[in-house]
Motif scaffolding. Structure first.
Motif, PDB file in Angstrom:
ATOM      1  N   SER A 147      34.033  19.799  38.610  1.00  0.00           N
ATOM      2  CA  SER A 147      34.621  18.861  37.658  1.00  0.00           C
ATOM      3  C   SER A 147      33.601  17.794  37.271  1.00  0.00           C
ATOM      4  O   SER A 147      32.615  17.568  37.987  1.00  0.00           O
ATOM      5  N   GLN A 148      33.858  17.130  36.162  1.00  0.00           N
ATOM      6  CA  GLN A 148      32.971  16.053  35.724  1.00  0.00           C
ATOM      7  C   GLN A 148      32.984  14.883  36.704  1.00  0.00           C
ATOM      8  O   GLN A 148      32.066  14.067  36.714  1.00  0.00           O
ATOM      9  N   MET A 150      38.231  27.174  33.365  1.00  0.00           N
ATOM     10  CA  MET A 150      37.643  25.905  32.963  1.00  0.00           C
ATOM     11  C   MET A 150      38.658  24.762  33.095  1.00  0.00           C
ATOM     12  O   MET A 150      38.339  23.693  33.609  1.00  0.00           O
ATOM     13  N   THR A 151      39.878  25.004  32.656  1.00  0.00           N
ATOM     14  CA  THR A 151      40.921  23.982  32.733  1.00  0.00           C
ATOM     15  C   THR A 151      41.240  23.635  34.185  1.00  0.00           C
ATOM     16  O   THR A 151      41.421  22.463  34.535  1.00  0.00           O
ATOM     17  N   SER A 152      41.308  24.649  35.040  1.00  0.00           N
ATOM     18  CA  SER A 152      41.649  24.444  36.448  1.00  0.00           C
ATOM     19  C   SER A 152      40.590  23.605  37.154  1.00  0.00           C
ATOM     20  O   SER A 152      40.905  22.656  37.883  1.00  0.00           O
ATOM     21  N   GLY A 168      27.724  31.008  28.334  1.00  0.00           N
ATOM     22  CA  GLY A 168      27.938  30.830  26.902  1.00  0.00           C
ATOM     23  C   GLY A 168      29.269  30.200  26.564  1.00  0.00           C
ATOM     24  O   GLY A 168      29.456  29.700  25.449  1.00  0.00           O
ATOM     25  N   SER A 169      30.213  30.215  27.505  1.00  0.00           N
ATOM     26  CA  SER A 169      31.532  29.622  27.272  1.00  0.00           C
ATOM     27  C   SER A 169      31.626  28.185  27.763  1.00  0.00           C
ATOM     28  O   SER A 169      32.666  27.537  27.599  1.00  0.00           O
ATOM     29  N   LEU A 170      30.566  27.680  28.363  1.00  0.00           N
ATOM     30  CA  LEU A 170      30.588  26.357  28.978  1.00  0.00           C
ATOM     31  C   LEU A 170      30.792  25.262  27.929  1.00  0.00           C
ATOM     32  O   LEU A 170      30.209  25.308  26.849  1.00  0.00           O
ATOM     33  N   ASP A 171      31.646  24.272  28.257  1.00  0.00           N
ATOM     34  CA  ASP A 171      31.764  23.094  27.409  1.00  0.00           C
ATOM     35  C   ASP A 171      31.675  21.840  28.282  1.00  0.00           C
ATOM     36  O   ASP A 171      31.435  21.927  29.487  1.00  0.00           O
ATOM     37  N   ASP A 172      31.863  20.661  27.677  1.00  0.00           N
ATOM     38  CA  ASP A 172      31.631  19.421  28.417  1.00  0.00           C
ATOM     39  C   ASP A 172      32.828  18.955  29.245  1.00  0.00           C
ATOM     40  O   ASP A 172      32.821  17.838  29.756  1.00  0.00           O
ATOM     41  N   THR A 173      33.829  19.790  29.424  1.00  0.00           N
ATOM     42  CA  THR A 173      34.952  19.416  30.292  1.00  0.00           C
ATOM     43  C   THR A 173      34.605  19.619  31.761  1.00  0.00           C
ATOM     44  O   THR A 173      35.290  19.078  32.644  1.00  0.00           O
ATOM     45  N   SER A 179      40.348  19.815  36.122  1.00  0.00           N
ATOM     46  CA  SER A 179      41.414  18.923  36.583  1.00  0.00           C
ATOM     47  C   SER A 179      41.445  18.732  38.101  1.00  0.00           C
ATOM     48  O   SER A 179      42.324  18.053  38.618  1.00  0.00           O
ATOM     49  N   ASP A 180      40.477  19.317  38.819  1.00  0.00           N
ATOM     50  CA  ASP A 180      40.478  19.265  40.285  1.00  0.00           C
ATOM     51  C   ASP A 180      39.135  18.723  40.785  1.00  0.00           C
ATOM     52  O   ASP A 180      38.133  19.442  40.765  1.00  0.00           O
ATOM     53  N   PRO A 181      39.085  17.468  41.251  1.00  0.00           N
ATOM     54  CA  PRO A 181      37.818  16.866  41.686  1.00  0.00           C
ATOM     55  C   PRO A 181      37.132  17.596  42.840  1.00  0.00           C
ATOM     56  O   PRO A 181      35.925  17.456  43.032  1.00  0.00           O
TER      57      PRO A 181
END
Length: 305
Positions: A277-278, A98-100, A114-119, A103-105
């Motif tokens: 990514s967002q 998720m972090t990777s 179930g682990s999904l968040d708004d990042t 941070s990468d467009p």
């Protein structure tokens, strides 16, 4: 008074003229609503090489993902081969994935729904939105089971924890945490047991297992439940070796694991979300497009847009 009135009028005219010259439009950073596909207004189309992120070998999420998207295929000898592009960046947990991607467009990755968040943003696949309700109805078909794994020698305490997980209370916790319950169990009656149960394995199952363990300990204050995060294969092997009481696997058991004595119980159904990514404006991909990205047939976002 007339002079003052004319002066005020002149100021208004000058102000309106300045507004016309600048457009009086919202600044690029101001709120302008969301796009039709759910991306924020400042999302932009990714361009250039696709950054492919995958989970490590042994991950149940990877195993299910490559099977569901046709990335695992049989070779000339009939053996199943994982065709994930060799240049894919490997992440060893849900959190790192998720972090990777966040941070990468230009990134694409996958994780437990179930682990999904708004990042990050989860893509629709073949037009189906990835939600627990759509997994339950079968509309979103990129889904797999969450299993707990024991052997016939499992301790009474391990079996009692398993009974709690499958009870009405346990399955309610599954639903509350964004997964799909699989049973309508009876209400759990606390056993009053004392001791310790070690649960180990899948990083995808770990978050809901920690919630289940917490509730089980509250019902049985004399019990300790230790949850160790690794991957599905490690969890199954630890259960077979007796180094944990219950293994966690976010995939079906392999024939050789069953042959070695592993016994699986499905405790939930979970979707696998394909994420970007967002910053990305991509909203939907087809199953075939995801397969082609992960096998290297498509390597550039410009070929999809």
């Amino acid at each position: 008074m007339k002079k003052l009135t004319r002066a005020l009028a002149l100021c208004v005219v000058l102000a309106l003229g300045a507004c016309a010259l600048t457009g009086c439009a919202p600044s690029p950073g101001s709120s302008g609503g969301a796009s039709a596909g759910g991306a924020s207004s400042d999302a932009s189309a990714p361009s250039g090489p696709i950054s492919v992120y995958a989970r490590e070998d042994g991950s149940g999420t990877r195993g299910a993902f490559i099977e569901l998207f046709g990335i695992e295929q049989k070779d000339a000898s009939g053996q199943k081969v994982d065709l994930t592009i060799p240049s894919a960046a490997i992440t060893n947990s849900t959190a790192v994935m998720m972090t990777s991607v966040a941070s990468d467009p230009n990134a694409i990755g996958y994780l437990s729904l179930g682990s999904l968040d708004d990042t990050v943003r989860a893509l629709s696949i073949d037009g189906a939105e990835p939600t627990a309700a759509n997994v339950k109805s079968g509309v979103y078909q990129i889904a797999r089971p969450f299993n707990i794994v024991m052997t016939e020698d499992a301790s009474p305490a391990a079996r009692d924890l398993a009974a709690f997980i499958m009870s009405a209370e346990g399955q309610a916790i599954v639903e509350e945490n964004g997964y799909v319950s699989v049973a309508e169990g009876d209400s759990y009656v606390p056993s009053g047991m004392e001791g310790k149960v070690v649960v180990a394995g899948s990083s995808s199952v770990t978050p809901v297992m920690e919630k289940l363990a917490e509730a089980y300990r509250a019902a049985n204050p004399g019990m300790t439940v230790e949850v160790q995060q690794s991957d599905s294969t490690t969890g199954v092997n630890m259960a077979l070796e007796g180094t944990c009481d219950i293994g966690m696997a976010s995939r079906d058991l392999k024939d050789e694991e069953k042959g070695a004595g592993a016994q699986a119980t499905v405790i939930a159904q979970d979707g696998i979300a394909v994420i970007v990514s967002q910053e990305s404006s991509i909203d939907d991909l087809s199953t075939e497009q995801v397969m082609e990205i992960y096998t290297g047939a498509i390597t550039n976002w410009d070929d999809l847009i």
